[in-house]
Design a protein around this motif. Sequence first.
Motif, mmCIF file in Angstrom:
data_model
loop_
_atom_site.group_PDB
_atom_site.id
_atom_site.type_symbol
_atom_site.label_atom_id
_atom_site.label_comp_id
_atom_site.label_asym_id
_atom_site.label_seq_id
_atom_site.Cartn_x
_atom_site.Cartn_y
_atom_site.Cartn_z
ATOM 1 N N ALA A 1 14.658 28.960 35.294
ATOM 2 C CA ALA A 1 14.802 28.687 36.729
ATOM 3 C C ALA A 1 13.819 29.518 37.546
ATOM 4 O O ALA A 1 13.194 29.018 38.491
ATOM 5 C CB ALA A 1 16.237 28.958 37.170
ATOM 6 N N GLY A 2 13.675 30.795 37.202
ATOM 7 C CA GLY A 2 12.753 31.652 37.945
ATOM 8 C C GLY A 2 11.321 31.202 37.811
ATOM 9 O O GLY A 2 10.561 31.203 38.798
ATOM 10 N N LEU B 1 18.936 29.360 40.571
ATOM 11 C CA LEU B 1 19.367 28.118 39.933
ATOM 12 C C LEU B 1 19.467 26.988 40.958
ATOM 13 O O LEU B 1 19.072 25.850 40.687
ATOM 14 C CB LEU B 1 20.712 28.315 39.239
ATOM 15 N N GLU B 2 19.964 27.307 42.150
ATOM 16 C CA GLU B 2 20.086 26.289 43.196
ATOM 17 C C GLU B 2 18.712 25.812 43.656
ATOM 18 O O GLU B 2 18.487 24.603 43.828
ATOM 19 C CB GLU B 2 20.882 26.856 44.371
ATOM 20 N N ARG B 3 17.781 26.735 43.836
ATOM 21 C CA ARG B 3 16.440 26.353 44.256
ATOM 22 C C ARG B 3 15.739 25.542 43.165
ATOM 23 O O ARG B 3 15.037 24.560 43.445
ATOM 24 C CB ARG B 3 15.623 27.600 44.600
ATOM 25 N N ALA C 1 25.512 21.920 39.970
ATOM 26 C CA ALA C 1 26.093 20.589 40.161
ATOM 27 C C ALA C 1 26.126 20.192 41.633
ATOM 28 O O ALA C 1 25.963 19.009 41.971
ATOM 29 C CB ALA C 1 27.494 20.535 39.567
ATOM 30 N N LYS C 2 26.320 21.152 42.511
ATOM 31 C CA LYS C 2 26.379 20.861 43.947
ATOM 32 C C LYS C 2 25.001 20.528 44.517
ATOM 33 O O LYS C 2 24.902 19.858 45.551
ATOM 34 C CB LYS C 2 26.986 22.046 44.691
ATOM 35 N N LYS C 3 23.956 20.988 43.868
ATOM 36 C CA LYS C 3 22.602 20.768 44.370
ATOM 37 C C LYS C 3 21.874 19.614 43.678
ATOM 38 O O LYS C 3 20.980 19.007 44.270
ATOM 39 C CB LYS C 3 21.771 22.048 44.191
ATOM 40 N N SER C 4 22.254 19.319 42.453
ATOM 41 C CA SER C 4 21.499 18.349 41.655
ATOM 42 C C SER C 4 21.871 16.913 41.982
ATOM 43 O O SER C 4 23.043 16.561 42.080
ATOM 44 C CB SER C 4 21.745 18.600 40.164
ATOM 45 N N LYS C 5 20.855 16.061 42.116
ATOM 46 C CA LYS C 5 21.125 14.630 42.298
ATOM 47 C C LYS C 5 21.412 13.959 40.960
ATOM 48 O O LYS C 5 22.022 12.889 40.913
ATOM 49 C CB LYS C 5 19.954 13.947 42.999
#
Length: 337
Positions: A40-41, A75-77, A125-129
């Motif tokens: 992720a980083g 992870l969200e970014r 899960a909240k960010k991913s389409k």
Amino acid sequence: MIYPENSTVLAPLAGYTDIPYRKSAARHSCRFAFTEMIDAGALVFAFDKSRRIIERGSWEKWLGTQLIGADIPLLERAAEILNQFEFDVLDFNLGCPVRKVLRKGEGAALAKKCDAAARALSSIAKKSKAPVSAKIRILDAEDPVPSIALAKKLEDAGARTLTVHGRTLENLYSGPVSYAIIGEIRKSLGIPVLVNGGINSRKSHGCAIRESLCNCTMIATGSMGNPWIFSEIASPDFAPPSSDDLADEIILHSSDIISHYGLEPGLRISRKIVLDYISGRGFPSEMKISASKIASVKNIDEISERVRKGPSDRYWIWLSGNEDAPRRLSRKQRSDV
């Protein structure tokens, strides 16, 4: 449903499952594949260097990708960046046993902290389409309770499927695979579970399915140098590749690597790929040394011509008593003759 029943999926393999590798697998009946695992980083802070990992081939009808990390904002970014691309699933790695990953509290280290792992997956899960899945290892080879507890938390956090490697972190990639533990996880969840670990032939695939109670599998190291495993699993009438088939695939795969990366980097990458193709198939050790020193296309052609001559006589004698051996060759003539 992310995977149809009885699917066989090519796992995300860092340093391996790039476009040429997936193209080779697709030539041999692989329909579901993942990109390499991506940090992720690295995706957030070095996107230009990381972008090649998440490229999709124009011929790929289905493709998943996999994130690893432990820092929730990162992870969200990373999930938001991946939303710019088309993936059929985004997997969260909670099983990687590599030391440099463990030192950062990621992969299998994060899985040991069930609540933290669940929070991380929920944030993705909240960010991913794309639908989100997770890949874990069992936490105990004898007691299913810890693994079930982790699996349930991930299901509650939003995982749509779960892939379970049937070895603990301590056992890495060797030793017995606890398919029975995976079976207990499967019975405890309401989401599909894929069995992973120790699958390198049709026979071992059947064993994994029966003992784990799963109807989908994920193939990892069993595909290295053996893209035919997908055809083998798919068809009871599978005929192992001949020496000509093996040589042809070495040339095709290496050519795709060189076309994708350029000559010099492509030759370096081809060394490990060619070595995988000839390993465990009765070829002499000097061929393996030659593969590790590939420095030109001519070297690849020379190895391929040696492959066409076939393995040692001892290999055929050994194979006659080991008909279910993985990675086996056949004496048949070239398949297109």
